[in-house]
Design a protein around this motif. Sequence first.
Motif, PDB file in Angstrom:
ATOM      1  N   GLU A 262      78.298 -20.942 -13.488  1.00  0.00           N
ATOM      2  CA  GLU A 262      77.713 -19.683 -13.986  1.00  0.00           C
ATOM      3  C   GLU A 262      77.373 -18.730 -12.845  1.00  0.00           C
ATOM      4  O   GLU A 262      77.536 -17.522 -12.981  1.00  0.00           O
ATOM      5  N   ALA A 263      76.900 -19.261 -11.719  1.00  0.00           N
ATOM      6  CA  ALA A 263      76.597 -18.400 -10.569  1.00  0.00           C
ATOM      7  C   ALA A 263      77.851 -17.686 -10.091  1.00  0.00           C
ATOM      8  O   ALA A 263      77.827 -16.476  -9.815  1.00  0.00           O
ATOM      9  N   ARG A 264      78.946 -18.421 -10.004  1.00  0.00           N
ATOM     10  CA  ARG A 264      80.232 -17.801  -9.604  1.00  0.00           C
ATOM     11  C   ARG A 264      80.628 -16.716 -10.592  1.00  0.00           C
ATOM     12  O   ARG A 264      81.032 -15.615 -10.210  1.00  0.00           O
ATOM     13  N   ARG A 265      80.525 -17.059 -11.874  1.00  0.00           N
ATOM     14  CA  ARG A 265      80.966 -16.109 -12.907  1.00  0.00           C
ATOM     15  C   ARG A 265      80.090 -14.859 -12.923  1.00  0.00           C
ATOM     16  O   ARG A 265      80.596 -13.741 -12.993  1.00  0.00           O
ATOM     17  N   TYR A 266      78.788 -15.033 -12.851  1.00  0.00           N
ATOM     18  CA  TYR A 266      77.876 -13.882 -12.837  1.00  0.00           C
ATOM     19  C   TYR A 266      78.193 -12.967 -11.654  1.00  0.00           C
ATOM     20  O   TYR A 266      78.266 -11.749 -11.793  1.00  0.00           O
ATOM     21  N   TYR A 267      78.356 -13.586 -10.478  1.00  0.00           N
ATOM     22  CA  TYR A 267      78.599 -12.794  -9.263  1.00  0.00           C
ATOM     23  C   TYR A 267      79.894 -11.998  -9.377  1.00  0.00           C
ATOM     24  O   TYR A 267      79.954 -10.818  -9.025  1.00  0.00           O
ATOM     25  N   GLU A 268      80.918 -12.659  -9.897  1.00  0.00           N
ATOM     26  CA  GLU A 268      82.223 -12.001 -10.024  1.00  0.00           C
ATOM     27  C   GLU A 268      82.206 -10.916 -11.101  1.00  0.00           C
ATOM     28  O   GLU A 268      82.706  -9.805 -10.885  1.00  0.00           O
ATOM     29  N   GLU A 269      81.632 -11.213 -12.262  1.00  0.00           N
ATOM     30  CA  GLU A 269      81.668 -10.256 -13.367  1.00  0.00           C
ATOM     31  C   GLU A 269      80.762  -9.050 -13.126  1.00  0.00           C
ATOM     32  O   GLU A 269      81.100  -7.936 -13.513  1.00  0.00           O
ATOM     33  N   ILE A 270      79.621  -9.273 -12.491  1.00  0.00           N
ATOM     34  CA  ILE A 270      78.744  -8.134 -12.179  1.00  0.00           C
ATOM     35  C   ILE A 270      79.392  -7.283 -11.094  1.00  0.00           C
ATOM     36  O   ILE A 270      79.357  -6.053 -11.158  1.00  0.00           O
ATOM     37  N   GLY A 271      79.988  -7.912 -10.113  1.00  0.00           N
ATOM     38  CA  GLY A 271      80.825  -7.203  -9.154  1.00  0.00           C
ATOM     39  C   GLY A 271      80.105  -6.257  -8.217  1.00  0.00           C
ATOM     40  O   GLY A 271      80.648  -5.217  -7.842  1.00  0.00           O
ATOM     41  N   LYS A 272      78.901  -6.590  -7.821  1.00  0.00           N
ATOM     42  CA  LYS A 272      78.130  -5.744  -6.907  1.00  0.00           C
ATOM     43  C   LYS A 272      77.713  -6.555  -5.682  1.00  0.00           C
ATOM     44  O   LYS A 272      77.197  -7.662  -5.807  1.00  0.00           O
TER      45      LYS A 272
END
Length: 381
Positions: free
Chosen positions: A125-135
Motif C-alpha cells: 500500500e505504501a508503494r501504491r499510495y506513493y505512486e498514485e499520489i505522484g508528488k
Amino acid sequence: MATNHLLEIKNHGQSIWMDNLTRDIIKSGELKNLVENQGICGITSNPAIFEKAIYGNAIYDADIEAGVRAGLPTYKIYESLVFEDIRNACDILRPVYDATDGLDGYVSIEVPPTIAHDTEATIKEARRYYEEIGKDNVMIKIPGTEAGLPAVETVISEGINVNVTLLFSVQSYVNCFWAYIRGLEKRSANGNPINKISSVASFFLSRIDSNIDGKIDATLKKGVPDIAVDAKLRAVKGKVAIANAKIAYQEYKKIIQDERWQALAAKGANVQRLLWASTSTKDPSYSDVMYVDQLIGPETVNTLPPATIEACSDHCDVASRVESNVDEAYNLIESLKDPDINIDINAVMDELLTDGIDKFVKPFESLMNSLEDKIKLLSPV
C-alpha cells in the motif's frame, strides 16, 4: 503588530506542521495563508481527521457522485477523495519543499490502519499510495508496530518518504531510527542516491499523560497512607510525556554520532527528525501549549491541531528547552518504579500502541460506513 510565536519557533530549528487537512481549508485559501504567512510548513493527516473532514460535508458530494457513476467500490471512492486533497495540499506546500531543499513542505497520508500488523500489505500500500499520489513531497505514514518497522526499512530503501507514526516508548523510537538507517544503507549499497529521502518519527505525547494521570487519579481516589505518598503521586501528573520525549531526544543525539549514521550523512542523507505528535492538551488544568513550549529544539518538528496553532501563535513562551532539565526527566521516569507509584511504563506504552491503532481503525471503518450511506443516497434508483 502582535508577535506570531510560531515564526519565532523556526529560529530555534523546529518546524511547525499542522495536524489537520480538509478540502474546505484548501478551497478557501486558508491553507495557503497558513503556509505563506503563519509559519506552517507541513501537514499531517490520519483516518480520524479524514472522517471529520468528509462526514456530512457536502463539498465532497460531486466527487462521490462521480465515483458512483464510474462504478467504483466504496474504498476507491474514499481514496479518490483523499488523494485529491493530499495532491492539492502537496501543491500548496511545494514552494516550502523547494525553498528548504526537501527539509519541510511535506503532506502525510496514512496507509489503512487495518493493516498495521501486516508487513507485506503495508509495503504494497505504501508503494501504491506513493505512486498514485505522484508528488515528491508526500510522506507515507506507517505505524511503528513490530510489523511496521520492516516495512519502513523496505520502502525507505525504495526512495519513499516515511512518517513513522504511533511511537510511544523511547525504545520504539530507537528501533524506528535504526529501521530508517538500514533502509538508507540498503539503498546506498544498491547504488541509489539517498540525499532526496526524508523521514520523521512521530512521537506521541498527550495520550501518555492522559493514561498515566488516569492511573494516578484512580490510586488517589482509593486513598493513600500519608501525605508523602500523595505528594509523590501528584508530582508525576502531567509530567511523563515531556520527560519521555526529552529522553528520546537524547537517544536521537546518540544515534547521529554513531559511525553508521555518520557514513550515511557523508553521502548526503537527511536525518530522521523527531516529530512531536498528539500535542493538544487534554487536561484543562494544564497549559494549552505545554507540549510546544517544553519541547522546542533543533532538528525537530511539532505537528499541532488548529486550536493549538492559534493558542501558540498567541501565547507560546518560545525558548529552546528540549535539552533542559534532562536529568530530572530521567529521574521522573525512574520514579515510576517506586512502590508508592508503581506504574509499569512499558505496559503503558504497549497499551497506548494498541489503543492508538484502534483509534485510527474505528474512524476509518466509521467513514467507510458513512460513505456507504451517502453512496446509496446519491446512487440512481
